[in-house]
Design a protein around this motif. Structure first.
Motif, PDB file in Angstrom:
ATOM      1  N   ASN A 624      66.913  11.513  51.896  1.00 40.37           N
ATOM      2  CA  ASN A 624      66.042  11.160  50.781  1.00 40.37           C
ATOM      3  C   ASN A 624      64.580  11.527  51.026  1.00 40.37           C
ATOM      4  N   GLY A 661      66.682  14.710  44.204  1.00 41.14           N
ATOM      5  CA  GLY A 661      65.574  14.971  43.302  1.00 41.14           C
ATOM      6  C   GLY A 661      65.516  16.396  42.801  1.00 41.14           C
ATOM      7  N   VAL A 699      68.457   9.593  40.956  1.00 36.76           N
ATOM      8  CA  VAL A 699      67.779   8.924  42.067  1.00 36.76           C
ATOM      9  C   VAL A 699      67.427   7.478  41.765  1.00 36.76           C
ATOM     10  N   HIS A 700      67.394   7.105  40.479  1.00 38.97           N
ATOM     11  CA  HIS A 700      67.048   5.726  40.102  1.00 38.97           C
ATOM     12  C   HIS A 700      68.340   4.978  39.773  1.00 38.97           C
ATOM     13  N   ASP A 710      64.878   8.392  36.104  1.00 39.15           N
ATOM     14  CA  ASP A 710      65.003   9.336  37.213  1.00 39.15           C
ATOM     15  C   ASP A 710      63.808  10.279  37.249  1.00 39.15           C
ATOM     16  N   ILE A 714      61.056  10.533  40.340  1.00 40.83           N
ATOM     17  CA  ILE A 714      60.800  11.797  41.033  1.00 40.83           C
ATOM     18  C   ILE A 714      59.314  12.120  40.998  1.00 40.83           C
ATOM     19  N   PHE A 717      57.497  10.169  43.447  1.00 39.26           N
ATOM     20  CA  PHE A 717      57.732  10.768  44.752  1.00 39.26           C
ATOM     21  C   PHE A 717      56.810  11.965  44.983  1.00 39.26           C
ATOM     22  N   LEU A 725      63.245   8.997  48.080  1.00 38.05           N
ATOM     23  CA  LEU A 725      64.073   8.913  46.879  1.00 38.05           C
ATOM     24  C   LEU A 725      65.397   8.268  47.248  1.00 38.05           C
TER      25      LEU A 725
END
Length: 725
Positions: A624, A661, A699-700, A710, A714, A717, A725
């Motif tokens: 991640n 991601g 990712v969420h 998501d 990202i 991030f 992530l």
């Protein structure tokens, strides 16, 4: 192009944080002595279905028919539960001009189906409602009634009202409004939850969230939900009073509203806080133009999902219902983290000034719309979906970090004569816009960093368009009928006199600028394939390099200007680049990081090595974490027209083989992945993602499919707001 109407779907994201120096637009802090000099006399009020009891004498408060009426300033500790009771504050303002009544709530559950459960008829200074630490309190009204003022509201005050404390206060406005003050309403701390049929929180004169004198707002949390009205609102239309404002100084504010999120009748100031707004009024869609396609969000038609009901995120200005007079409104944003997902304009006022803060907006219409002047001097503005990104009669950009994705014009200074026309009848006028072709709009850019991905004109001014500083990157449009830059028809000018300007897109309607203090060049037949590097060189020196976005594949135009170039600029496509690229795929040719860098190395317990490429990549990363940015000596970036491939080895138990991601399969996590997710969320049948890409993009709340959350995660991030992530 001007406004057309139809449907765009929503997805929103965050981008890199840029330091800013907030300007304090707050009204004067509340320094009245009554805040600390409330009478020390304290009494109790105990609520129960069998009746109300109090320790106060009859000269202080009286009880009759399940109603307690407070007639003198005092502190009352209120506890208990009651189904059909009422607390009334009715203190003679002549006898007690500075009077304060404080209601300390200690686990209160008060309901009244035939009146406002808490009703402030009269108080000299203010009524304070304090949710005491460790207690949860609920105030609920019925579904049909009018109070003594002929109105509705679960907590209703005819005078100033302040809400504070360290506990929780939940207010259910089941008839119409939740919390109402006909004067000033202040929410200083505590957890305040308001659910309402109509307006959740309304202060006629003003609403202030967070005391300007406080240095910490970690105990201030406001959550509101309106099923048919506005979230937080002020309504005073008398322009001589200095009222009709909303000020947010801090705290966490979450708004879900059918109509506007914040709506100030005259002035909205955002100085700080973490603000999340969603408006839910369904959009009325009508199609216009022939935009879309090409993998661009909303592909299949240039569309605007504007609504008949105003459903804006931040709004200032209104129409006086009595006189039908238009009341001009101003929005000042000096700080705060603001996320908006709106079916109408995300930010809308007569004049808008942005000097700080972090705005992340997904709009069904315009991202930021000012009827008169939009001025940006600093801050972050990231518009991930819009019909037009920034729109105003005059646009002045002096600084800031601006990203725009738009199905029509990226920036639009409207008015005057423009060959793209105005095909949407009344398109400029909702909310008091301009009108008439005899006017002129101007677009002036003197500083800042901006990246625009547009499918109408990239930058459009119906009058003069001037760039004298900053870094301006425009990608698009990809189809004809629009241009990368578009000045007004006639004697208006397109002028580049400073900064760096890099535009790629269709050669249709290409405007040639007047230039000074630098070098300009252009090409009308350049290969612009996704992932390709476009170089602007001064001799052998790279002045700038730009990566073609993942949703552009065409032969088109390149326009480049820089005041850093000393000789003739040469434009080329493809090749390798040993240097830094930011998350937009842009580099300024230096060994230092570019002006806005959102991709940085991350740390991991696993040894990482990365070779950065545009069309092929080998990435080894920890679980991640994004691929580390290469150093100056090891980075190798090549561009060809072959499909991208990637292989990833990750020391994790995650079942995906790609990079978390990475939605577009290029082995890197950047803004292109958010565009890919936005496209997919908008139309998953047209904008298909592979099974592997779906796994990487989820990712969420992994496992619940791809949503706008998501994309948001990202971008957090990318912006280094979160590290994994």
């Amino acid at each position: 192009m001007k406004k057309l109407t139809a449907i765009l779907t929503s997805a929103f994201m965050l981008t890199a944080s840029v330091p800013f120096a907030p300007v304090n637009y707050a009204v004067a802090a509340d320094t009245t002595a009554t805040d600390t000099e409330v009478t020390t006399e304290t009494y109790t009020i105990t609520l129960s279905d069998s009746g109300i009891t109090t320790t106060a004498g009859a000269d202080i408060a009286t009880v009759s028919n399940n109603v307690i009426t407070i007639t003198q300033p005092a502190i009352f500790e209120v506890s208990g539960e009651m189904s059909e009771g009422q607390i009334v504050v009715n203190v003679d303002k002549t006898a007690y001009p500075d009077g304060v009544v404080e209601l300390d709530l200690l686990g209160v559950n008060l309901k009244n189906t035939s009146d406002s459960p808490i009703y402030v008829a009269s108080i000299g200074d203010e009524c304070q409602i304090v949710a005491k630490k460790g207690y949860e309190n609920t105030i609920s009204d019925g579904t049909s009634y009018t109070n003594a003022d002929g109105k509705m509201g679960a907590i209703y005050s005819c005078d100033d009202l302040k809400i504070k404390g360290s506990g929780t206060l939940t207010v259910n406005g089941n008839c119409e409004d939740g919390i109402v003050s006909k004067n000033d309403l202040k929410i200083y701390n505590g957890t305040v939850i308001v659910n309402a049929v109509d307006d959740a929180i309304r202060g006629k004169d003003s609403v202030t969230i967070g005391n300007a004198d406080d240095t910490s707002f970690d105990k201030l949390n406001v959550t509101v939900k309106s099923t048919s009205g506005d979230g937080i609102k002020s309504t005073e239309t008398d322009t001589t009073t200095g009222k009709g404002y909303i000020t947010v100084n801090g705290g966490t504010v979450d708004i879900t509203a059918y109509s506007d999120g914040f709506h100030a009748s005259q002035l909205l100031n955002i100085n700080g806080g973490d603000i999340n707004i969603e408006t839910t009024c369904p959009a009325n869609s009508s199609s216009g133009g022939n935009m879309g396609g090409g993998g661009f969000p909303g592909g299949g038609g240039s569309t605007s999902t504007s609504t008949d009901t105003s459903a804006k995120g931040l709004k200032a200005g209104c129409t006086d219902d009595t006189t039908s007079t238009t009341i001009e409104g101003t929005i000042n944003i000096a700080g705060g983290n603001i996320t908006i997902n709106s079916t109408d304009d995300s930010v809308h006022a007569t004049d808008i000034n942005i000097s700080g803060g972090n705005i992340q907006a997904s709009s069904g219409d315009d991202g930021v719309h000012a009827d008169d002047v939009l001025t940006i001097t600093d801050g972050i503005i990231n518009i991930t979906k819009s019909y037009e990104g920034l729109e105003a009669y005059d646009i002045e950009i002096k600084g800031g970090n601006i990203h725009v994705v738009s199905s029509d014009d990226g920036f639009n200074a409207a008015g005057g004569n423009d060959s793209s026309g105005n095909s949407n009848s009344g398109g400029w006028n909702p909310g008091g816009g301009w009108g008439g072709s005899s006017s002129t709009g101007t677009l002036n850019i003197s500083g800042g960093y901006m990246y625009v991905r547009a499918e109408g004109d990239g930058l459009d001014s119906n009058g003069n368009l001037t760039i004298s500083g900053g870094t301006v990157i425009v990608c698009g449009p990809t189809r004809g009928g629009n241009g990368i830059f578009d000045k007004g028809d006639g004697n208006y000018t397109l002028t580049f006199s400073g900064g760096t300007v890099f535009g790629i897109g269709t050669s249709d309607m290409m405007e040639t600028p007047t230039t000074s203090n630098g070098k300009y060049t252009s090409s009308t037949n350049m290969s612009l394939q996704a992932g390709t590097l476009i170089f602007a060189k001064d001799g052998n020196n790279v002045v700038s390099v730009l990566t073609v976005p993942s949703d552009m594949n065409m032969t088109g135009a390149v326009q480049f200007y820089s005041d850093r170039a000393s000789s003739n600029i040469q434009i080329s496509s493809g090749g390798t680049y040993d240097g830094y690229l930011n998350s937009d795929g842009y580099g300024d040719g230096s060994t230092e990081e570019p002006i806005v860098t959102t991709v940085t190395s991350t740390t991991s317990t696993t040894t990482q090595t990365t070779t950065t490429t545009v069309t092929s990549a080998t990435v080894t990363s920890g679980e991640n974490t994004k691929p580390t940015r290469p150093s100056q000596t090891t980075a190798t970036t090549s561009a060809t027209n072959t499909p991208a491939t990637s292989t990833t080895t990750a020391t994790s138990t995650n079942p995906i083989s790609g990079v978390k991601g990475d939605a577009n399969g290029d082995s890197f996590v950047d803004i292109a992945d958010v565009v890919a997710i936005a496209s997919y969320v908008g139309d998953s049948k047209t904008n298909v993602l592979s099974d592997e890409a779906i796994l990487c993009a989820d990712v969420h709340n992994t496992g619940n499919g791809i949503t706008a959350d998501d994309a948001l995660m990202i971008q957090q991030f990318i912006a280094n707001i979160i590290t994994e992530l």
